[in-house]
Design a protein around this motif. Sequence first.
Motif, PDB file in Angstrom:
ATOM      1  N   THR A  85      -4.193  -3.985 -37.312  1.00 48.81           N
ATOM      2  CA  THR A  85      -3.398  -4.621 -36.259  1.00 48.81           C
ATOM      3  C   THR A  85      -3.099  -3.593 -35.175  1.00 48.81           C
ATOM      4  N   ASN A  86      -2.922  -4.074 -33.973  1.00 45.20           N
ATOM      5  CA  ASN A  86      -2.518  -3.228 -32.839  1.00 45.20           C
ATOM      6  C   ASN A  86      -3.474  -2.069 -32.574  1.00 45.20           C
ATOM      7  N   VAL A  87      -4.766  -2.300 -32.758  1.00 46.54           N
ATOM      8  CA  VAL A  87      -5.748  -1.238 -32.486  1.00 46.54           C
ATOM      9  C   VAL A  87      -6.539  -1.504 -31.208  1.00 46.54           C
ATOM     10  N   GLU A  88      -6.632  -2.756 -30.807  1.00 41.53           N
ATOM     11  CA  GLU A  88      -7.405  -3.059 -29.605  1.00 41.53           C
ATOM     12  C   GLU A  88      -6.725  -2.452 -28.379  1.00 41.53           C
ATOM     13  N   GLY A  89      -7.458  -1.578 -27.699  1.00 42.80           N
ATOM     14  CA  GLY A  89      -6.911  -0.905 -26.528  1.00 42.80           C
ATOM     15  C   GLY A  89      -5.904   0.175 -26.850  1.00 42.80           C
ATOM     16  N   ASN A  90      -5.741   0.507 -28.133  1.00 41.43           N
ATOM     17  CA  ASN A  90      -4.774   1.535 -28.546  1.00 41.43           C
ATOM     18  C   ASN A  90      -5.394   2.915 -28.361  1.00 41.43           C
ATOM     19  N   PRO A  91      -4.886   3.729 -27.436  1.00 38.62           N
ATOM     20  CA  PRO A  91      -5.514   5.023 -27.156  1.00 38.62           C
ATOM     21  C   PRO A  91      -5.493   5.985 -28.341  1.00 38.62           C
ATOM     22  N   VAL A  92      -4.454   5.914 -29.161  1.00 45.35           N
ATOM     23  CA  VAL A  92      -4.373   6.792 -30.335  1.00 45.35           C
ATOM     24  C   VAL A  92      -5.496   6.462 -31.305  1.00 45.35           C
ATOM     25  N   TRP A  93      -5.653   5.186 -31.601  1.00 42.28           N
ATOM     26  CA  TRP A  93      -6.703   4.752 -32.522  1.00 42.28           C
ATOM     27  C   TRP A  93      -8.087   5.067 -31.963  1.00 42.28           C
ATOM     28  N   ASN A  94      -8.293   4.796 -30.696  1.00 42.89           N
ATOM     29  CA  ASN A  94      -9.602   5.031 -30.091  1.00 42.89           C
ATOM     30  C   ASN A  94      -9.967   6.505 -30.093  1.00 42.89           C
ATOM     31  N   LYS A  95      -9.001   7.371 -29.832  1.00 41.04           N
ATOM     32  CA  LYS A  95      -9.266   8.810 -29.869  1.00 41.04           C
ATOM     33  C   LYS A  95      -9.560   9.278 -31.286  1.00 41.04           C
ATOM     34  N   LEU A  96      -8.860   8.687 -32.266  1.00 45.48           N
ATOM     35  CA  LEU A  96      -9.105   9.046 -33.668  1.00 45.48           C
ATOM     36  C   LEU A  96     -10.538   8.703 -34.059  1.00 45.48           C
ATOM     37  N   LEU A  97     -11.019   7.544 -33.606  1.00 44.89           N
ATOM     38  CA  LEU A  97     -12.372   7.117 -33.928  1.00 44.89           C
ATOM     39  C   LEU A  97     -13.424   8.057 -33.352  1.00 44.89           C
ATOM     40  N   GLU A  98     -13.080   8.737 -32.287  1.00 41.62           N
ATOM     41  CA  GLU A  98     -14.031   9.642 -31.637  1.00 41.62           C
ATOM     42  C   GLU A  98     -14.151  10.989 -32.340  1.00 41.62           C
ATOM     43  N   LYS A  99     -13.226  11.273 -33.254  1.00 40.28           N
ATOM     44  CA  LYS A  99     -13.195  12.592 -33.879  1.00 40.28           C
ATOM     45  C   LYS A  99     -14.265  12.703 -34.980  1.00 40.28           C
ATOM     46  N   PRO A 100     -15.222  13.624 -34.828  1.00 42.30           N
ATOM     47  CA  PRO A 100     -16.250  13.780 -35.875  1.00 42.30           C
ATOM     48  C   PRO A 100     -15.709  14.428 -37.141  1.00 42.30           C
ATOM     49  N   ASN A 101     -14.533  15.034 -37.050  1.00 38.85           N
ATOM     50  CA  ASN A 101     -13.922  15.693 -38.205  1.00 38.85           C
ATOM     51  C   ASN A 101     -12.883  14.803 -38.890  1.00 38.85           C
TER      52      ASN A 101
END
Length: 313
Positions: free
Chosen positions: A265-281
């Motif tokens: 929930t609350n992930v669409e357009g969520n900058p925190v979640w989107n940045k987390l997804l970008e982390k290869p580590n």
Amino acid sequence: MKILLVDSVHPSLVNQLTIAGFECHEKYNLTYQDAIAIIPSYEGLIIRSRFTVDDHFLTTAKKLMFIARAGSGMENIDVARAQKKGIACINSPEGNSEPVGEHALGMILTLLHNIHRAGKEIREGKWDRKGNSPTELMNMTVGIIGYGNTGSAFARKLHGMGVKVLTYDKFKHDYTDKYVLESTMANLYDLCDIVSFHIPLTKITRFMANTEFFEKFRKNIYLINTSRGEVVKTSDLLLALESGKVVGACLDVNEFEDKTFNKLTNVEGNPVWNKLLEKPNVILTPHIAGQSNNSMIRHADILYHKIIQMFPH
């Protein structure tokens, strides 16, 4: 005794209870309001995480004698209120401890050995041996916060890996054995390379892993969370990842899960979640650590034996 089941469980539980003389009603699509309407007729409730069993629910459940949760966490049940009303609260934390321990070990090895990243790169046509050189787990110090069923299972999986395992549990003492050394949070802050959470979600543990927590570690650390998502404040974890204080994270759970754990929930357009997804580590899995086929059978068997021990037929 009539038992209402509002979440799916392994069929063996219903089969065994029925043979033992209990009347089981499987109603897996009930809303909270639906359940409120019929719960006065039942002596038993079997649930996972479909809804919160709060004071209003318990007050309505005039005949209820027990609540059984197929799993470990009891945060969706007002246990204190239930017990005041004489309602027994049962769970089965023993049922999935082994797969959770395996999953935690698998996630940290995947991260340290760059398995996920290297596999993705190969599929993209890139063959990078130097860039994906593993970091060895051996000789690291692992801190386990919470030494219950899953924490001790993880410690057993680590045995033989050449690591030192320190544990902190607020409610346990004198449990040092061949797998772990009982310790303090101060020692974990000073010595750990890896920290793994194995604790329930409570008012005290909610967002325990925040900026203040991360900054207390002398070393830069790897984080594992297979407990509850809201133990870790994701925005603070992201800051720690960006600063290097957290070298990498393994998250089977996250704070954006809904109460059923079946969706985000609350992930669409969520900058925190989107940045987390970008982390290869960062290694992510969808709250599956304890969801093995065998664990479902064990949950059923454990609950069955606990129920008939309390309410013999």
